[in-house]
Design an enzyme around this catalytic site. Sequence first.
Site, PDB file in Angstrom:
ATOM      1  N   HIS A   1       3.407  -2.352   3.432  1.00  0.00           N
ATOM      2  CA  HIS A   1       3.452  -0.966   2.942  1.00  0.00           C
ATOM      3  C   HIS A   1       4.793  -0.660   2.282  1.00  0.00           C
ATOM      4  CE1 HIS A   1       0.137  -0.765   5.821  1.00  0.00           C
ATOM      5  NE2 HIS A   1      -0.287   0.285   5.150  1.00  0.00           N
TER       6      HIS A   1
ATOM      7  N   ASP B   1       0.806  -1.212   0.000  1.00  0.00           N
ATOM      8  CA  ASP B   1       0.000   0.000   0.000  1.00  0.00           C
ATOM      9  C   ASP B   1       0.846   1.270   0.000  1.00  0.00           C
ATOM     10  OD1 ASP B   1      -2.169  -1.613   0.152  1.00  0.00           O
ATOM     11  OD2 ASP B   1      -3.121  -0.514   1.802  1.00  0.00           O
TER      12      ASP B   1
HETATM   13 ZN    ZN Z   1      -2.897   3.262   2.996  1.00  0.00          ZN
END
Ligand code: ZN
Length: 499
Positions: A453, A309
Amino acid sequence: MENPAYMLSVVIPAYNEALVLPRCLRSLRDQDYQGEYEVIVVDNGSTDGTGEVARRFGAIVVHCRQKGVAYAREVGLQSAKGEILVQCDADNVMPPNWLSKIASHFETHPEDAGLSGDAHYQDEPLWHRPFSLINRWLNQISHRWLRCPMSILAANFAARREALIAAGGYNLNLPQCGDELDLLLRLKGIGSVTYDPHLIMETSSRRFRGRFWQFLLSDVLYSTAVGLLLQRITRRPIRISRKNVREEAFARRPRPWAWRPRVAISAVVILMVISGTLVYGFFVPTSEAFGKVYYASKIHEKVVALTFDDGPNEPYTSQILDILHQYDVKATFFVVGRNVEYYPETTRRIIAEGHVVGNHSWNHSAVQPIVDRRDLDLARSQRAIKQVAGVEPHLFRPPFGRKTPWEMKQLRKQDMVVVTWSVSANDPRQPPPSVIAGRVVKRTKSGAIILLHDGNETIHGGNRTNTVAALPLIIEILTREGYTFVTVPELLKVDPYLH
Ligand code: ZN
């Protein structure tokens, strides 16, 4: 009943009810009650011939110009001749033994001032059912332990007329619902109020059909809890929609203290239930309270999807791509539109190497809606991705997993697949690589969607060294455990892109 002692007055407030009134009045005409009873329809300024319909069924029609159900009930009370005043609504249908049940209750319970029944809603919307159930439970518990129901149902309620008058009649200062609770509390000062779950009538769901938010905020939260509480704290009537014509009478009423804890407790319980539901629906990635969300696949094969992400974010996204290439693993990148514009090359490389790009909003804002009336945020991100990489993502991952009902509705309309996750390593805080890998491995099951992430929300940056270092560990351990890696569209069997 052998020798019915009571005359009953059934009072029905009606504003433009010509369509539904016949069924109600027919059910009242077909009562098996042997005693005397009158049916009073209070015409609250109808323009559809409600009065004529009522007269045709033999009801007494009285007029009340002042709009509002409390005013109408008060006028009905003033014209009633019976010893027992029975309340119902124009869209009710009563079983034949309704009145005889009510009369025999008051006969066998001389100490009772009021009797409240329950409703069976026709075509009740699914979302309303828990409220009915909770309300029933609360009433039963309250009746059993506090010897008084939590609330009364205005559409299925009876009281001794003199008790009603002694209690001060209807409160013309309170909006819907609040007036019922208020009436209950005042009546309790005169005599007991009984809740009988078997005193049932049928009614339509028209009051709350298609009004979820209004029902929650206005009927439940404001009218019952906050409005009444405010009124008690400020010690003055809080007017919402009704004109206050009996302020003086209200001010002179004695203020019983015993109900205060109950109002406070119900307000707190209601607030907790509502906030709990909202927090769950909004933020828990696996919650589907507001619409379909894919957080994992239910397959039994040992297949999982890695997702990254908030990128692209260099040099980390490129490092991740190198590692994925080295292990021949395909993943899904939920990119932030702003970062796509900042790193177009990286975005193109993600797609060129066989990975999938999903939309993760333009701004990654915690508060800004991703789909407002002009679809600014989501559409802007779609445009950026299309411009840079030539594809329009089919997958959308809401920032922070936030899912509001209105955004979910828009996303459904735009045919977007909403993807969250079932495994998170909390890697934005960058714990050591072994911790990140350990968390992922421990929480992974067949069909899992794993959240990592490569970026840092909206900022072009954020150190992701530990996530990068954890990735080979994750791939190696899960591979050893027999897992294979696919992209999210492969896992969910949906198209990766629109068109
Ligand atoms: Zn996010």
